[in-house]
Design a protein around this motif. Sequence first.
Motif, PDB file in Angstrom:
ATOM      1  N   ARG A 113      12.183   2.657  -9.078  1.00  0.00           N
ATOM      2  CA  ARG A 113      11.358   3.634  -8.360  1.00  0.00           C
ATOM      3  C   ARG A 113      11.684   3.709  -6.876  1.00  0.00           C
ATOM      4  O   ARG A 113      10.833   4.034  -6.064  1.00  0.00           O
ATOM      5  N   HIS A 161      12.099   1.366  -4.670  1.00  0.00           N
ATOM      6  CA  HIS A 161      11.554   0.301  -3.825  1.00  0.00           C
ATOM      7  C   HIS A 161      12.652  -0.606  -3.319  1.00  0.00           C
ATOM      8  O   HIS A 161      13.642  -0.822  -4.001  1.00  0.00           O
ATOM      9  N   ASP A 221       2.421   0.478  -2.003  1.00  0.00           N
ATOM     10  CA  ASP A 221       3.517   1.103  -2.739  1.00  0.00           C
ATOM     11  C   ASP A 221       2.951   1.707  -4.030  1.00  0.00           C
ATOM     12  O   ASP A 221       1.756   1.586  -4.329  1.00  0.00           O
ATOM     13  N   ARG A 222       3.799   2.343  -4.786  1.00  0.00           N
ATOM     14  CA  ARG A 222       3.374   3.048  -6.000  1.00  0.00           C
ATOM     15  C   ARG A 222       2.727   2.093  -7.004  1.00  0.00           C
ATOM     16  O   ARG A 222       1.703   2.424  -7.619  1.00  0.00           O
ATOM     17  N   ASP A 223       3.317   0.904  -7.200  1.00  0.00           N
ATOM     18  CA  ASP A 223       2.758  -0.053  -8.160  1.00  0.00           C
ATOM     19  C   ASP A 223       1.381  -0.539  -7.722  1.00  0.00           C
ATOM     20  O   ASP A 223       0.476  -0.697  -8.543  1.00  0.00           O
ATOM     21  N   THR A 268      -0.771   1.077  -5.839  1.00  0.00           N
ATOM     22  CA  THR A 268      -1.704   2.193  -6.006  1.00  0.00           C
ATOM     23  C   THR A 268      -2.120   2.311  -7.468  1.00  0.00           C
ATOM     24  O   THR A 268      -3.300   2.485  -7.784  1.00  0.00           O
ATOM     25  N   ARG A 269      -1.145   2.167  -8.367  1.00  0.00           N
ATOM     26  CA  ARG A 269      -1.435   2.217  -9.804  1.00  0.00           C
ATOM     27  C   ARG A 269      -2.351   1.063 -10.212  1.00  0.00           C
ATOM     28  O   ARG A 269      -3.306   1.243 -10.967  1.00  0.00           O
TER      29      ARG A 269
END
Length: 175
Positions: free
Chosen positions: A27, A29, A105-107, A109-110
């Motif tokens: 992703r 990162h 980061d995206r993870d 936030t998820r």
Amino acid sequence: MKSNRTLFAALALLALPAALAAQHGPRGHQPMPEQGTAPPTPVYLMKAGASDLFERQSGQLLSTSRNPGIARFARQMVRDHTNSTAMVKAAAMRSGLHPRPPMLDRDMTRDLAALRAARGRNRDRLYVMQQKKAHQEALMLQRGYATGGDNPALRGAAAKIVPVVQHHIAMLDRM
């Protein structure tokens, strides 16, 4: 000869996505440093800030858990990670650095969204599982910078944070 160059160029283009993924991780990162290696200072600042932000936000969500052990741990995460953010920020400022405000980061936030959606014991279990993973990553980051970072003030801050993260891992292992 021209066809060999064309073939080589085509192969290089095909290999580019894999090379970028290896360099930047899934992703897009930046990859976590291997234990004993230090990321560049800007990457350290970004990752340390994001890690602490995640810990504070997830801790705030779980500070009202019906499980008193989980609630107590969550409140301690808010306190301790507020302190580590302040230590890193102060060390950066002493060095003339002005880190940007942290961003998840995206993870992360998820993971926070999953915590918000979960209820009861499932939420508590999910929190502990996420905390184990987050603290292992934080330990690698802090250890790596403490032993090999290029900024002395930040190296000192990271060295002070390592035992705190190790204590958090020990607490999680007892849960």
